[in-house]
Motif scaffolding. Structure first.
Motif, mmCIF file in Angstrom:
data_model
loop_
_atom_site.group_PDB
_atom_site.id
_atom_site.type_symbol
_atom_site.label_atom_id
_atom_site.label_comp_id
_atom_site.label_asym_id
_atom_site.label_seq_id
_atom_site.Cartn_x
_atom_site.Cartn_y
_atom_site.Cartn_z
ATOM 1 N N GLN A 3 -4.400 -73.007 -116.707
ATOM 2 C CA GLN A 3 -3.150 -72.674 -117.378
ATOM 3 C C GLN A 3 -2.030 -72.717 -116.341
ATOM 4 O OE1 GLN A 3 -2.925 -72.027 -120.779
ATOM 5 N NE2 GLN A 3 -5.038 -72.732 -120.730
ATOM 6 N N PHE A 4 -0.866 -73.199 -116.747
ATOM 7 C CA PHE A 4 0.264 -73.323 -115.839
ATOM 8 C C PHE A 4 1.367 -72.341 -116.229
ATOM 9 C CE2 PHE A 4 -1.789 -77.473 -116.153
ATOM 10 C CZ PHE A 4 -2.145 -77.663 -114.831
ATOM 11 N N ILE A 5 2.105 -71.875 -115.211
ATOM 12 C CA ILE A 5 3.227 -70.989 -115.505
ATOM 13 C C ILE A 5 4.367 -71.840 -116.061
ATOM 14 C CG2 ILE A 5 2.550 -69.283 -113.773
ATOM 15 C CD1 ILE A 5 4.778 -70.301 -111.973
ATOM 16 N N PRO A 6 5.246 -71.236 -116.854
ATOM 17 C CA PRO A 6 6.385 -71.992 -117.384
ATOM 18 C C PRO A 6 7.276 -72.531 -116.262
ATOM 19 C CG PRO A 6 6.126 -69.900 -118.543
ATOM 20 C CD PRO A 6 5.197 -69.874 -117.352
ATOM 21 N N TYR A 7 7.872 -73.663 -116.516
ATOM 22 C CA TYR A 7 8.749 -74.335 -115.549
ATOM 23 C C TYR A 7 9.859 -73.402 -115.061
ATOM 24 C CZ TYR A 7 12.149 -77.728 -113.794
ATOM 25 O OH TYR A 7 13.042 -78.418 -113.020
ATOM 26 N N GLU A 8 10.492 -72.667 -115.974
ATOM 27 C CA GLU A 8 11.574 -71.756 -115.591
ATOM 28 C C GLU A 8 11.074 -70.670 -114.649
ATOM 29 O OE1 GLU A 8 14.825 -72.150 -116.068
ATOM 30 O OE2 GLU A 8 14.324 -74.054 -117.025
ATOM 31 N N ARG A 9 9.869 -70.192 -114.876
ATOM 32 C CA ARG A 9 9.267 -69.184 -113.997
ATOM 33 C C ARG A 9 9.013 -69.795 -112.626
ATOM 34 N NH1 ARG A 9 8.760 -64.697 -111.774
ATOM 35 N NH2 ARG A 9 6.719 -64.082 -111.082
ATOM 36 N N ALA A 10 8.473 -70.997 -112.588
ATOM 37 C CA ALA A 10 8.197 -71.685 -111.324
ATOM 38 C C ALA A 10 9.477 -71.868 -110.523
ATOM 39 C CB ALA A 10 7.525 -73.024 -111.587
ATOM 40 N N LYS A 11 10.575 -72.223 -111.199
ATOM 41 C CA LYS A 11 11.847 -72.403 -110.491
ATOM 42 C C LYS A 11 12.322 -71.109 -109.846
ATOM 43 C CE LYS A 11 14.921 -74.232 -113.124
ATOM 44 N NZ LYS A 11 15.919 -74.974 -113.895
ATOM 45 N N LYS A 12 11.973 -69.960 -110.432
ATOM 46 C CA LYS A 12 12.391 -68.664 -109.881
ATOM 47 C C LYS A 12 11.574 -68.247 -108.662
ATOM 48 C CE LYS A 12 14.163 -66.683 -114.138
ATOM 49 N NZ LYS A 12 13.962 -65.655 -115.169
ATOM 50 N N ILE A 13 10.289 -68.573 -108.649
ATOM 51 C CA ILE A 13 9.439 -68.071 -107.562
ATOM 52 C C ILE A 13 9.204 -69.078 -106.441
ATOM 53 C CG2 ILE A 13 8.284 -66.410 -109.065
ATOM 54 C CD1 ILE A 13 5.807 -68.264 -108.974
ATOM 55 N N VAL A 14 9.314 -70.366 -106.724
ATOM 56 C CA VAL A 14 9.082 -71.384 -105.693
ATOM 57 C C VAL A 14 10.382 -71.641 -104.936
ATOM 58 C CG1 VAL A 14 8.501 -73.809 -105.279
ATOM 59 C CG2 VAL A 14 7.190 -72.478 -106.959
ATOM 60 N N THR A 15 10.319 -71.453 -103.629
ATOM 61 C CA THR A 15 11.518 -71.708 -102.816
ATOM 62 C C THR A 15 11.347 -72.901 -101.887
ATOM 63 O OG1 THR A 15 10.821 -70.140 -101.127
ATOM 64 C CG2 THR A 15 12.264 -69.314 -102.879
ATOM 65 N N GLY A 16 10.148 -73.423 -101.817
ATOM 66 C CA GLY A 16 9.951 -74.585 -100.968
ATOM 67 C C GLY A 16 8.646 -75.288 -101.249
ATOM 68 N N ILE A 17 8.695 -76.601 -101.160
ATOM 69 C CA ILE A 17 7.494 -77.434 -101.229
ATOM 70 C C ILE A 17 7.550 -78.309 -99.985
ATOM 71 C CG2 ILE A 17 6.175 -79.142 -102.516
ATOM 72 C CD1 ILE A 17 7.622 -78.131 -105.065
ATOM 73 N N VAL A 18 6.542 -78.169 -99.136
ATOM 74 C CA VAL A 18 6.570 -78.817 -97.828
ATOM 75 C C VAL A 18 5.423 -79.821 -97.701
ATOM 76 C CG1 VAL A 18 6.485 -78.395 -95.349
ATOM 77 C CG2 VAL A 18 7.581 -76.726 -96.843
ATOM 78 N N ASP A 19 5.753 -81.003 -97.221
ATOM 79 C CA ASP A 19 4.755 -82.031 -96.926
ATOM 80 C C ASP A 19 4.134 -81.676 -95.585
ATOM 81 O OD1 ASP A 19 3.287 -84.323 -96.416
ATOM 82 O OD2 ASP A 19 4.972 -85.697 -96.656
ATOM 83 N N GLU A 20 2.833 -81.395 -95.591
ATOM 84 C CA GLU A 20 2.139 -80.976 -94.378
ATOM 85 C C GLU A 20 0.831 -81.737 -94.213
ATOM 86 O OE1 GLU A 20 1.573 -76.773 -94.971
ATOM 87 O OE2 GLU A 20 3.686 -76.335 -94.669
ATOM 88 N N GLU A 21 0.320 -81.692 -92.999
ATOM 89 C CA GLU A 21 -0.995 -82.265 -92.740
ATOM 90 C C GLU A 21 -2.056 -81.273 -93.197
ATOM 91 O OE1 GLU A 21 -3.549 -83.460 -88.845
ATOM 92 O OE2 GLU A 21 -1.528 -84.307 -88.995
#
Length: 82
Positions: A5-23
């Protein structure tokens, strides 16, 4: 194993502050997209190659919304930003 199950998009926008490309920690030729909250806590990660392919794009910047639609409910457990 049950369906994810996935959280709603609006909720994700509130809690996610960064997505980083890493090794990847254990596989030096593998990239991941690590998802962070405002406290710098890693919420979850995605295999970069798989996400780019599924989203039909070539760069992380172009996959950002796709990833926000794909944050599993378990990644939001214990998050105080409710």
């Amino acid at each position: 194993m049950g369906k994810i199950q996935f959280i709603p998009y609006e909720r994700a926008k509130k809690i996610v502050t960064g997505i980083v490309d890493e090794e990847h920690l254990t596989d030096s030729n593998r990239r991941i997209f690590n998802v962070y909250d405002r406290n710098g806590k890693s919420l979850c990660w995605f295999d970069a190659e798989d996400i780019l392919k599924e989203a039909g794009v070539k760069r992380l910047d172009d996959a950002y919304d796709f990833i926000l639609h794909s944050i599993p409910e378990w990644a939001d457990q214990g998050n105080s930003e409710k």
